[in-house]
Design a protein around this motif. Structure first.
Motif, PDB file in Angstrom:
ATOM      1  N   TYR A 298      95.283 -79.476 -29.738  1.00  0.00           N
ATOM      2  CA  TYR A 298      94.678 -80.522 -29.719  1.00  0.00           C
ATOM      3  C   TYR A 298      94.037 -81.386 -30.945  1.00  0.00           C
ATOM      4  O   TYR A 298      94.118 -82.202 -31.358  1.00  0.00           O
TER       5      TYR A 298
ATOM      6  N   LYS B  97      88.042 -88.599 -33.432  1.00  0.00           N
ATOM      7  CA  LYS B  97      88.177 -88.208 -32.112  1.00  0.00           C
ATOM      8  C   LYS B  97      87.708 -86.706 -31.971  1.00  0.00           C
ATOM      9  O   LYS B  97      87.213 -86.241 -30.468  1.00  0.00           O
TER      10      LYS B  97
ATOM     11  N   ALA C   9      84.763 -85.751 -29.305  1.00  0.00           N
ATOM     12  CA  ALA C   9      84.657 -84.640 -28.229  1.00  0.00           C
ATOM     13  C   ALA C   9      83.487 -84.039 -28.386  1.00  0.00           C
ATOM     14  O   ALA C   9      83.019 -83.543 -27.350  1.00  0.00           O
TER      15      ALA C   9
ATOM     16  N   PRO D 105      90.135 -83.121 -22.986  1.00  0.00           N
ATOM     17  CA  PRO D 105      90.678 -84.356 -23.128  1.00  0.00           C
ATOM     18  C   PRO D 105      90.892 -84.952 -21.814  1.00  0.00           C
ATOM     19  O   PRO D 105      91.302 -84.145 -21.001  1.00  0.00           O
TER      20      PRO D 105
END
Length: 79
Positions: free
Chosen positions: A17, A25, A29, A65
């Protein structure tokens, strides 16, 4: 067995990921999982370094996610 159990819970890694999303991003996270903003040093890292840092920081947080959250929460067929 339920997909959401610890034994079968997906874990975000650089390979699956964090290495495939933007650095922003990945840092987002970490902020979502820990509540902490990225430090200037982390924000200045190259993407590969930042992804590895984020993976280490996310270990043990159980953060996923959004698409994987739905998958982890869904019961397995037959249960």
């Amino acid at each position: 067995m339920h997909r959401g159990t610890a034994a079968h819970r997906p874990v975000p890694t650089v390979a699956n990921y964090l290495g495939h999303v933007s650095k922003a991003k990945a840092l987002e996270a970490v902020q979502e999982a820990t509540g902490e903003q990225a430090t200037p040093a982390t924000a200045a890292m190259k993407k590969a370094q930042a992804a590895a840092h984020c993976a280490r920081t996310l270990e043990g947080t159980r953060w996923l996610p959004v698409p994987l959250r739905r998958l982890a929460a869904a019961p397995c067929p037959g249960n």
